[in-house]
Enzyme design. Structure first.
Site, short mmCIF file in Angstrom:
data_model
loop_
_atom_site.label_atom_id
_atom_site.label_comp_id
_atom_site.label_asym_id
_atom_site.label_seq_id
_atom_site.Cartn_x
_atom_site.Cartn_y
_atom_site.Cartn_z
N ASP A 83 0.83 -1.20 0.00
CA ASP A 83 0.00 0.00 0.00
C ASP A 83 0.87 1.25 0.00
O ASP A 83 1.97 1.26 0.55
CB ASP A 83 -0.90 0.03 1.23
CG ASP A 83 -2.12 -0.87 1.10
OD1 ASP A 83 -2.49 -1.17 -0.04
OD2 ASP A 83 -2.68 -1.27 2.13
N ARG A 116 -1.84 -0.78 -8.42
CA ARG A 116 -3.17 -0.31 -8.06
C ARG A 116 -3.14 1.22 -8.20
O ARG A 116 -2.32 1.88 -7.57
CB ARG A 116 -3.53 -0.70 -6.63
CG ARG A 116 -4.89 -0.16 -6.17
CD ARG A 116 -5.07 -0.32 -4.67
NE ARG A 116 -4.93 -1.72 -4.27
CZ ARG A 116 -4.49 -2.11 -3.07
NH1 ARG A 116 -4.11 -1.22 -2.17
NH2 ARG A 116 -4.41 -3.40 -2.78
#
Length: 305
Positions: free
Chosen positions: A132, A182
């Site tokens: 992330d 992402r």
């Protein structure tokens, strides 16, 4: 008013005293809508139900801003247990990890050591791991660690944020690694010195990086709840005849669930970001900051009690 509310929730998300209180008192104020329980057992039940509906998952054991080496090692142990649970339960799930939970604010060497342990375990079960992205101050370190680990492991990707000016240039470098990315708008409060301050500019940059990454031939996870961005991606993949195995949509657990199922029925792969664990407070506050509708939901839940 909306901006003031968002800023307030972002400030609260970093309050360590409130984080401790949240751990103590649990899911009393609406967090259960966005967090799949405080244990892997509860999260597993949620994932199985999502899988039955045709949705795939990325599972995040919540935790961030750890400043103790042993705590970081414990977080890595939790991630390994999460991987084992996914593999043994045969869940259609990947995992997502914040590097501050692996000791990023202590030492990059500690992060690398913890991540290698996790990635080796993930390889055993053929599970993909996404790093992330956090706030701008940690972006450079995060990308540097990703690049180092990508040379050693294939089962790793990361995240880039459309609201940062630097992202287009970062993606040029990441293209050399054929990175699985992402793509998100970005959920942290950032200065106009490093990030686009206006939503319209962020949206345009988001579209630009989606097109850029897809046409470079790389796997692209478009993480959004915005219909305009979803429709843009649909049009783009149709125009350029991009195969469905090269991209997917990603959405957060508890947000726009009907839209997730609608996309599945249309034949698109949708991955739901499912967080779990007792360190849920910071994540929960950021969800409140993002959408006023989330605040209204929680307030209604409190008054029902």
């Amino acid at each position: 008013m909306g901006k003031l509310l968002r800023n307030s929730f972002m400030f609260l998300s970093r309050n360590k005293t409130l984080t401790k209180l949240a751990k103590k008192y649990g899911f009393q104020f609406g967090a259960a809508r966005f967090v799949a329980g405080d244990t892997i057992g509860r999260a597993t039940k949620v994932i199985k139900e999502l899988n039955k509906q045709g949705l795939v998952v990325t599972l995040d054991h919540l935790g961030e801003f750890i400043d103790d080496k042993h705590e970081a090692e414990k977080m890595a142990d939790h991630c390994i247990k999460t991987i084992e649970a996914i593999g043994k339960e045969n869940l259609h799930s990947q995992i997502s990890i914040k590097l501050t939970s692996m000791g990023l604010d202590i030492s990059e060497d500690i992060v690398i050591e913890n991540m290698r342990r996790i990635l080796k375990e993930a390889q055993k079960y053929n599970i993909f791991v996404t790093i992330d992205m956090e706030d701008h101050s940690r972006c450079e370190k995060t990308l540097s660690i990703f690049k180092q680990l990508k040379k050693e492991y294939d089962n790793i990707g990361t995240v880039v944020q459309a609201y940062l000016y630097r992202t287009v240039y970062d993606m040029d470098e990441l293209n050399e690694y054929k990175a699985n990315l992402r793509l998100v708008k970005g959920a942290y409060k950032e200065s106009a010195k490093v990030a686009f301050p206006e939503k319209a500019a962020v949206d345009e940059n988001f579209k630009h990086i989606i097109k850029m990454h897809l046409l470079n031939g790389n796997f692209t996870a478009v993480a959004t709840h915005d219909d305009e961005i979803i429709d843009y991606t649909k049009s783009l993949v149709k125009e350029y005849n991009i195969p469905k195995y090269q991209y997917e949509f990603q959405m957060l657990y508890g947000i726009r669930s009907e839209k997730q199922l609608e996309l599945v029925k249309e034949g698109y792969q949708v991955r739901v970001y499912v967080p779990y664990g007792d360190d849920w407070y910071g994540y929960f506050m950021r969800r409140m900051a993002e959408r006023p509708a989330n605040v209204a939901f929680v307030v209604k839940g409190i008054f029902r009690k």
